[in-house]
Enzyme design. Structure first.
Site, PDB file in Angstrom:
ATOM      1  CB  SER A  54      -0.932   0.007   1.217  1.00  0.00           C
ATOM      2  OG  SER A  54      -0.178  -0.063   2.410  1.00  0.00           O
ATOM      3  CG  ASN A  83      -4.405  -3.991  13.086  1.00  0.00           C
ATOM      4  OD1 ASN A  83      -3.845  -3.965  11.988  1.00  0.00           O
ATOM      5  ND2 ASN A  83      -4.858  -5.110  13.634  1.00  0.00           N
ATOM      6  CB  THR A 124     -40.154  25.945 -11.639  1.00  0.00           C
ATOM      7  OG1 THR A 124     -41.224  26.428 -12.449  1.00  0.00           O
ATOM      8  CG2 THR A 124     -39.959  26.897 -10.461  1.00  0.00           C
ATOM      9  CG  HIS A 125     -41.235  22.249 -14.064  1.00  0.00           C
ATOM     10  ND1 HIS A 125     -41.547  20.990 -13.620  1.00  0.00           N
ATOM     11  CD2 HIS A 125     -41.919  23.106 -13.259  1.00  0.00           C
ATOM     12  CE1 HIS A 125     -42.400  21.067 -12.606  1.00  0.00           C
ATOM     13  NE2 HIS A 125     -42.634  22.349 -12.362  1.00  0.00           N
ATOM     14  CB  SER A 165     -13.812  22.619 -31.481  1.00  0.00           C
ATOM     15  OG  SER A 165     -13.828  21.739 -32.586  1.00  0.00           O
ATOM     16  CE  LYS A 212     -18.804  23.709 -29.735  1.00  0.00           C
ATOM     17  NZ  LYS A 212     -18.746  22.308 -30.096  1.00  0.00           N
ATOM     18  CD  GLU A 260     -18.566  20.055 -21.585  1.00  0.00           C
ATOM     19  OE1 GLU A 260     -18.957  19.156 -22.337  1.00  0.00           O
ATOM     20  OE2 GLU A 260     -17.766  20.943 -21.939  1.00  0.00           O
TER      21      GLU A 260
HETATM   22  N1  ARG Z   1      -1.208  -1.013   5.396  1.00  0.00           N
HETATM   23  C1  ARG Z   1      -2.170  -1.472   6.327  1.00  0.00           C
HETATM   24  C2  ARG Z   1      -3.501  -0.744   6.091  1.00  0.00           C
HETATM   25  O1  ARG Z   1      -3.496   0.246   5.491  1.00  0.00           O
HETATM   26  C3  ARG Z   1      -1.701  -1.236   7.729  1.00  0.00           C
HETATM   27  C4  ARG Z   1      -2.333  -2.120   8.750  1.00  0.00           C
HETATM   28  C5  ARG Z   1      -1.832  -3.506   8.582  1.00  0.00           C
HETATM   29  N2  ARG Z   1      -2.363  -4.340   9.582  1.00  0.00           N
HETATM   30  C6  ARG Z   1      -2.360  -5.659   9.514  1.00  0.00           C
HETATM   31  N3  ARG Z   1      -2.902  -6.318  10.465  1.00  0.00           N
HETATM   32  N4  ARG Z   1      -1.846  -6.286   8.468  1.00  0.00           N
HETATM   33  O2  ARG Z   1      -4.558  -1.194   6.505  1.00  0.00           O
END
Ligand code: ARG
Length: 465
Positions: free
Chosen positions: A28, A115, A160-161, A282, A288, A295
């Site tokens: 990650s 965690n 409206t509408h 464009s 244009k 958008e």
């Molecule tokens: N990279 C993990 C996340 O974003 C960190 C926590 C990882 N915890 C674990 N029990 N593997 O959730």
């Protein structure tokens, strides 16, 4: 994270290293490296607390703090050696700390788990993002207020509408968005208040046997208090859901304004012209001037709503406490904030530089029998007619005008009198679009007087010069 025997940081029980694809799906770092500063801040607070409680020696804490200083310096200088194979930002910081200070680095993770670490970082990141986004929204509000100030008396058709309804003032129309954005800002603020509890110290899920002081880490990181339930602390993501929901609603408002810009700048409406800075051409049609940014905002609002839905789906059926499904919460949240902030910046630029066409707006306001209600109101006020009857009489007058291809203000008096004999010359005083808009003076209404009052209040609230 690989140690000197080629093992991951958690690899003690494993004989072989993960497959490359396992590493790929698990990593990650590319996302969570954006929380590098928050990760260092969390580690600093944690180590200080461990030392204060005698869980870590003062000397080790000093080494850790000095090492984290250097980590931060490297990050800011762009020299920090990020390594994808170390999975995430937490293990990258710890591994680098170990290279820098050796053994004490291994004591930092006492009474902590990734965690509670990740979610502490993420709450800190989101808290700051909510504040920054709130300021951007306030900037857009200020731009709208300035333009409303120029156009308190500019008359345009109110719809409206998407059918001509009654004349309104452009200032009033623009201030409607200022109101929406104020509620958006207040949602972002509420979310920041609610998220401001500290999960650090929940450890993996059950808390810890070490004598930690969670109030101390909460305070050091600017949280109001520690979270009261460790299972909730590591698994709750409703703060992110709330942030994404708030962004989604705010983006929906931007999208409505974007849609109006698309309509107003079309040659068929001609109410406004985007500046060159905010128009595109464009490659084939030289005439244009396309409102691409508007958008794109319209479309990107849906992406943000999608990010909200994706996170909601990831959390919906997740048993307590942490599961890796939660790792993608950050990708969705970071993307949503990035997208939203870009949209607000673009919208602010468009609003600041768009030129409105008061003559075109006024002419459009005068079409479509927009003052028919004013005629009916006059019949009620001056002739004492019940509104339902006045509505009917007015309808017949409109039908006459329509048959002759003219507006009711241009219909000869005798034609009106043919529908209702008691109508006098006086009626014409209420049939111009200016008179119509000016007459609507109830609180919150469109008259230039009321709009100027609102503009003055907003200028004060938003500190607009
Ligand atoms: N990279 C993990 C996340 O974003 C960190 C926590 C990882 N915890 C674990 N029990 N593997 O959730």
């Amino acid at each position: 994270m690989a140690d000197d025997k080629g093992q991951m940081m958690w690899g003690g029980r494993f004989a072989a290293t993960p497959s490359a694809i396992m590493e790929e799906i698990n990593a990650s770092l590319d996302i969570d490296r954006r929380m590098a500063e928050e990760d260092v801040a969390g580690s600093r607070a944690h180590a200080d607390m461990l030392a204060e409680m005698g869980i870590l020696s003062v000397a080790d804490n000093e080494a850790i703090q000095a090492g984290l200083d250097q980590v931060l310096e490297e990050m800011r200088a762009g020299t920090f050696p990020f390594r994808r194979e170390l999975e995430d930002i937490h293990m990258n910081v710890e591994a680098r700390l170990k290279e820098l200070i050796g053994e004490p680095a291994g004591r930092l993770h006492t009474a902590r788990s990734r965690n509670d670490q990740v979610i502490t970082d993420f709450r800190l990141w989101t808290r700051r993002a909510l504040d920054e986004t709130g300021q951007l929204v306030a900037g857009l509000q200020a731009a709208l207020v300035r333009r409303a100030d120029e156009h308190t008396a500019t008359v345009m058709p109110g719809f409206t509408h998407l059918q001509t309804a009654q004349p309104v003032t452009l200032g009033h129309h623009l201030l409607a968005y200022v109101e929406m954005l104020e509620r958006d800002r207040s949602r972002l603020h509420d979310c920041a208040v609610r998220l401001n509890e500290c999960p650090l110290g929940a450890a993996a899920l059950a808390g810890t046997g070490f004598p930690i002081d969670r109030d101390m880490t909460a305070e050091a990181l600017g949280f109001a208090r520690p979270m009261a339930n460790s299972l909730d602390a590591v698994s709750a993501r409703d703060f992110a859901l709330e942030a994404l929901a708030s962004l989604s609603i705010a983006a929906t408002h931007l999208s409505r304004l974007a849609e109006e810009i698309v309509l107003w700048t079309s040659p068929q409406f001609g109410f406004a012209r985007l500046s060159d800075q905010w128009s595109t051409g464009s490659s084939i049609m030289p005439q244009k001037r396309n409102p691409d940014a508007a958008e794109l905002i319209r479309a990107k609002a849906s992406l943000i709503t999608g990010q909200y839905a994706a996170l909601q789906g990831a959390i919906k059926a997740l048993p307590l406490a942490y599961a890796k499904d939660l790792q993608d919460d950050k990708r969705l949240t970071f993307d949503a904030f990035d997208t939203f902030n870009l949209c607000v910046r673009a919208m602010t630029g468009m609003i600041e530089t768009i030129s409105f066409k008061p003559d075109v707006m006024r002419a459009a306001a005068a079409k479509g029998f927009s003052t028919a209600t004013d005629l009916a109101d006059w019949l009620v006020r001056e002739l004492g007619m019940p509104f339902r009857d006045a509505h009917h009489v007015t309808g017949r007058i409109v039908a006459r005008a329509e048959a002759e291809g003219i507006d009711i203000a241009d219909l000869p008096l005798k034609e009106m009198q043919a529908v209702h004999g008691a109508i006098t010359e006086e009626v014409f005083s209420v049939l111009s679009v200016e008179a119509s808009a000016a007459s609507r003076i109830s609180y919150g209404a469109t008259s230039p007087v009321r709009v100027a009052e609102q503009v003055a209040q907003w200028k004060q609230r938003l500190r607009v010069e």
